[in-house]
Design a protein around this motif. Structure first.
Motif, PDB file in Angstrom:
ATOM      1  N   LEU A 264       0.863  -1.227  -0.021  1.00 38.99           N
ATOM      2  CA  LEU A 264       0.018  -0.005   0.052  1.00 38.99           C
ATOM      3  C   LEU A 264       0.781   1.237  -0.008  1.00 38.99           C
ATOM      4  CD1 LEU A 264      -2.855  -1.057   2.572  1.00 38.99           C
ATOM      5  CD2 LEU A 264      -3.113  -0.793   0.077  1.00 38.99           C
ATOM      6  N   VAL A 265       1.958   1.275   0.728  1.00 44.23           N
ATOM      7  CA  VAL A 265       2.966   2.294   0.711  1.00 44.23           C
ATOM      8  C   VAL A 265       3.416   2.725  -0.870  1.00 44.23           C
ATOM      9  CG1 VAL A 265       5.128   3.352   1.412  1.00 44.23           C
ATOM     10  CG2 VAL A 265       3.757   2.050   3.047  1.00 44.23           C
ATOM     11  N   TYR A 266       3.895   1.523  -1.502  1.00 44.78           N
ATOM     12  CA  TYR A 266       4.320   1.349  -2.916  1.00 44.78           C
ATOM     13  C   TYR A 266       3.225   2.272  -3.770  1.00 44.78           C
ATOM     14  CZ  TYR A 266       5.942  -0.328  -7.290  1.00 44.78           C
ATOM     15  OH  TYR A 266       6.298  -0.620  -8.614  1.00 44.78           O
ATOM     16  N   CYS A 267       1.931   1.753  -3.670  1.00 44.18           N
ATOM     17  CA  CYS A 267       0.847   2.291  -4.647  1.00 44.18           C
ATOM     18  C   CYS A 267       0.581   3.650  -4.276  1.00 44.18           C
ATOM     19  CB  CYS A 267      -0.375   1.499  -4.213  1.00 44.18           C
ATOM     20  SG  CYS A 267      -0.528  -0.358  -4.900  1.00 44.18           S
ATOM     21  N   CYS A 268       0.482   4.103  -2.922  1.00 42.80           N
ATOM     22  CA  CYS A 268      -0.107   5.469  -2.604  1.00 42.80           C
ATOM     23  C   CYS A 268       1.078   6.446  -2.660  1.00 42.80           C
ATOM     24  CB  CYS A 268      -0.620   5.254  -1.041  1.00 42.80           C
ATOM     25  SG  CYS A 268      -2.062   4.439  -0.873  1.00 42.80           S
ATOM     26  N   LYS A 269       2.153   6.072  -1.942  1.00 42.10           N
ATOM     27  CA  LYS A 269       3.251   7.032  -1.945  1.00 42.10           C
ATOM     28  C   LYS A 269       4.158   7.214  -3.305  1.00 42.10           C
ATOM     29  CE  LYS A 269       7.127   8.563   0.999  1.00 42.10           C
ATOM     30  NZ  LYS A 269       8.042   8.414   2.150  1.00 42.10           N
ATOM     31  N   TYR A 384      13.922   0.555   4.508  1.00 40.99           N
ATOM     32  CA  TYR A 384      14.869   1.281   4.510  1.00 40.99           C
ATOM     33  C   TYR A 384      15.548   1.634   3.415  1.00 40.99           C
ATOM     34  CZ  TYR A 384      19.566   3.369   5.749  1.00 40.99           C
ATOM     35  OH  TYR A 384      20.653   4.166   5.966  1.00 40.99           O
ATOM     36  N   ILE A 385      15.808   0.823   2.276  1.00 38.74           N
ATOM     37  CA  ILE A 385      16.307   0.975   1.170  1.00 38.74           C
ATOM     38  C   ILE A 385      15.390   1.952   0.261  1.00 38.74           C
ATOM     39  CG2 ILE A 385      16.834   0.083  -1.179  1.00 38.74           C
ATOM     40  CD1 ILE A 385      17.844  -2.439   0.361  1.00 38.74           C
ATOM     41  N   MET A 386      14.142   1.687   0.244  1.00 35.32           N
ATOM     42  CA  MET A 386      12.885   2.340  -0.370  1.00 35.32           C
ATOM     43  C   MET A 386      12.982   3.901   0.075  1.00 35.32           C
ATOM     44  SD  MET A 386       9.023   1.420  -0.737  1.00 35.32           S
ATOM     45  CE  MET A 386       9.056   0.232  -1.873  1.00 35.32           C
ATOM     46  N   ASN A 387      12.916   3.898   1.385  1.00 28.08           N
ATOM     47  CA  ASN A 387      13.005   5.302   2.191  1.00 28.08           C
ATOM     48  C   ASN A 387      14.316   6.107   1.771  1.00 28.08           C
ATOM     49  OD1 ASN A 387      10.980   6.937   3.847  1.00 28.08           O
ATOM     50  ND2 ASN A 387      12.953   7.232   5.039  1.00 28.08           N
ATOM     51  N   SER A 388      15.353   5.434   1.759  1.00 26.47           N
ATOM     52  CA  SER A 388      16.459   6.108   1.542  1.00 26.47           C
ATOM     53  C   SER A 388      16.664   6.502  -0.119  1.00 26.47           C
ATOM     54  CB  SER A 388      17.806   5.416   2.003  1.00 26.47           C
ATOM     55  OG  SER A 388      17.548   4.978   3.269  1.00 26.47           O
ATOM     56  N   ASN A 389      16.043   5.887  -0.934  1.00 26.85           N
ATOM     57  CA  ASN A 389      16.413   6.130  -2.233  1.00 26.85           C
ATOM     58  C   ASN A 389      14.928   6.464  -2.995  1.00 26.85           C
ATOM     59  OD1 ASN A 389      19.410   5.189  -2.851  1.00 26.85           O
ATOM     60  ND2 ASN A 389      18.427   3.667  -1.405  1.00 26.85           N
ATOM     61  N   PRO A 390      14.349   7.492  -2.831  1.00 25.32           N
ATOM     62  CA  PRO A 390      12.935   7.735  -3.190  1.00 25.32           C
ATOM     63  C   PRO A 390      12.733   8.070  -4.685  1.00 25.32           C
ATOM     64  CG  PRO A 390      13.923   9.765  -2.192  1.00 25.32           C
ATOM     65  CD  PRO A 390      14.715   8.803  -2.030  1.00 25.32           C
ATOM     66  N   GLU A 391      13.897   8.201  -5.584  1.00 28.27           N
ATOM     67  CA  GLU A 391      13.852   8.300  -6.948  1.00 28.27           C
ATOM     68  C   GLU A 391      14.191   6.792  -7.481  1.00 28.27           C
ATOM     69  OE1 GLU A 391      13.261  10.990  -8.663  1.00 28.27           O
ATOM     70  OE2 GLU A 391      13.284  12.113  -6.972  1.00 28.27           O
ATOM     71  N   PHE A 392      14.622   5.947  -6.808  1.00 26.13           N
ATOM     72  CA  PHE A 392      15.062   4.798  -7.291  1.00 26.13           C
ATOM     73  C   PHE A 392      14.450   3.711  -6.236  1.00 26.13           C
ATOM     74  CE2 PHE A 392      18.330   7.188  -9.239  1.00 26.13           C
ATOM     75  CZ  PHE A 392      17.998   7.040 -10.594  1.00 26.13           C
ATOM     76  N   TYR A 393      13.213   3.912  -5.730  1.00 28.76           N
ATOM     77  CA  TYR A 393      12.560   2.943  -4.882  1.00 28.76           C
ATOM     78  C   TYR A 393      12.518   1.660  -4.912  1.00 28.76           C
ATOM     79  CZ  TYR A 393       8.488   3.581  -7.628  1.00 28.76           C
ATOM     80  OH  TYR A 393       7.822   3.535  -8.802  1.00 28.76           O
TER      81      TYR A 393
END
Length: 419
Positions: A264-269, A384-393
């Motif tokens: 859901l985070v992937y979809c919404c954010k 952590y990886i997703m939050n640290s790399n918002p352009e390449f989540y």
């Protein structure tokens, strides 16, 4: 009469698979909601999973000892009531509105569910022909898929309101202002857990008045005291197929939850989908999982479980690669494919790992359930990886990709029973 008794017992045990699926598959919804009510980022909210699954690491051995001393039935009833108690704690938590309180609640609920899972999986494998145990456990786990679908498609909509405000974007005329918004969003979390608590209590009462058959473990029946018998036997880990099964379960569970919890985070954010649409996608994701369980159960009548496990794992390695490369909607559709191929993995690994353990089945089951600790650390790495790399989540999906490589190894070689 005996067949009818076994059928009734299996029906009741299948209900347990349904219930703990609702509990665990509400977590992605709660992660998304707690990001709003407690003002957390994705990495901070991911510790919701840690609090829940930590119980699965701490309690399986004490639970196995409890059930070996008493019975599967006693463990199941105690687990149902513990989870019901934890669910009702959402009411005082709604007044506190503190993240630590929710973490404690999820830990308590998971403790109760851990009783159910430690009991139900080996019970289903032992109650019937050992040769058909993987297929029987996949059938039981299809009810797990049904619970996941209901949690994803319907209960999530009771929680997520489609209002994703911050203090800066909140409409000036919102009733009660920011405090009113937080209270409304907080109160919405109580409803699904009230429903869950009611169902748990009803099932506990039914099981209390039903006579579950005692199954045979090794050379004696469940509950029989054997002189010199250990309540938990660590020597069972010398069996290589169980040891590799525990390792495989660690990575599989961590990989699955890394995808589920951030869906859901992937979809919404990151993709920019509204919550109402995202929960529909989540429901489809879980429906695909359910269909995979049913289709997989049918296919196991023709193909060996370990062969299917290896083939499905290889398919998911490829699909995770697609998510990593493309992200966005392409990655979202690939995740739905991943859900289908994940469907048979847990029960197949579990039943293969319990093969030929005899009187050490409860001990083996405890270690396999403990391996679910993968859920408490690998999803956090992904977050952590997703939050640290918002352009390449989407690069965060390298974590589940690696996990599925371990599953493929188990299906090809690790499952082999060595005396």
């Amino acid at each position: 009469m005996k067949d009818k008794k076994c059928l009734l017992s299996l029906t009741l045990i299948f209900c347990l698979f349904f219930l703990w699926a609702i509990s665990s598959n509400l977590l992605p919804t709660m992660i998304r909601q707690l990001m709003k009510t407690c003002e957390l980022n994705a990495f901070e909210a991911s510790f919701t999973e840690s609090a829940y699954w930590l119980a699965y690491f701490i309690f399986p051995i004490p639970i196995a000892m409890f059930m070996k001393r008493y019975s599967y039935k006693a463990g199941i009833i105690f687990g149902l009531l513990t989870a019901a108690f934890g669910s009702l704690l959402f009411f005082p938590a709604a007044m506190l509105k503190e993240y630590w309180a929710y973490l404690c609640i999820f830990f308590i609920i998971a403790t109760g569910m851990c009783f159910l899972e430690t009991a139900a999986n080996p019970y289903v494998t032992a109650l019937g022909d050992p040769k058909s145990a993987p297929r029987r456990l996949n059938l039981a786990q299809s009810f797990n898929g049904l619970g996941a679908f209901i949690a994803g498609m319907f209960l999530s909509k009771l929680v997520l309101s489609d209002n994703d405000y911050t203090q800066e974007t909140l409409p000036c005329d919102y009733p009660g202002g920011w405090c009113g918004f937080i209270q409304t969003e907080t109160d919405s979390m109580k409803t699904p857990y009230l429903i869950l608590a009611a169902i748990l209590v009803v099932i506990a009462v039914i099981i209390a008045f039903c006579q579950l058959p005692r199954i045979k473990e090794g050379n004696h029946n469940e509950g029989e005291k054997v002189e010199g018998e250990k309540l938990i036997d660590f020597n069972v880990l010398k069996r290589s197929h169980l040891r590799w099964g525990v390792i495989c379960q660690f990575f599989y569970n961590g990989g699955q939850t890394a995808i589920n919890s951030l869906f859901l985070v992937y979809c919404c954010k990151y993709v920019g989908i509204a919550e109402s649409t995202a929960t529909t996608f989540f429901g489809i994701y879980m429906l695909t999982f359910l269909l995979g369980r049913w289709i997989g159960t049918l296919l196991m009548a023709r193909f060996k479980p370990q062969q299917m496990l290896a083939a499905y794992a290889i398919a998911n390695v490829a699909l995770c690669g697609v998510i990593m490369i493309f992200g966005g909607y392409v990655g979202l559709y690939a995740m739905i494919g991943v859900s289908f191929f994940m469907s048979i993995m847990y029960p197949t690994e579990f039943s293969l790992a319990l093969t030929d353990l005899g009187e050490n089945t409860k001990s083996g089951s405890a270690f396999l359930v403990m391996a679910i600790i993968g859920n408490a650390c690998l999803p956090q790495l992904s977050a952590y990886i997703m939050n640290s790399n918002p352009e390449f989540y989407h690069i965060a999906y390298i974590v589940p990709l690696i996990c599925f490589i371990f599953v493929a190894f188990y299906g090809m070689k690790g499952y082999q029973v060595k005396k």
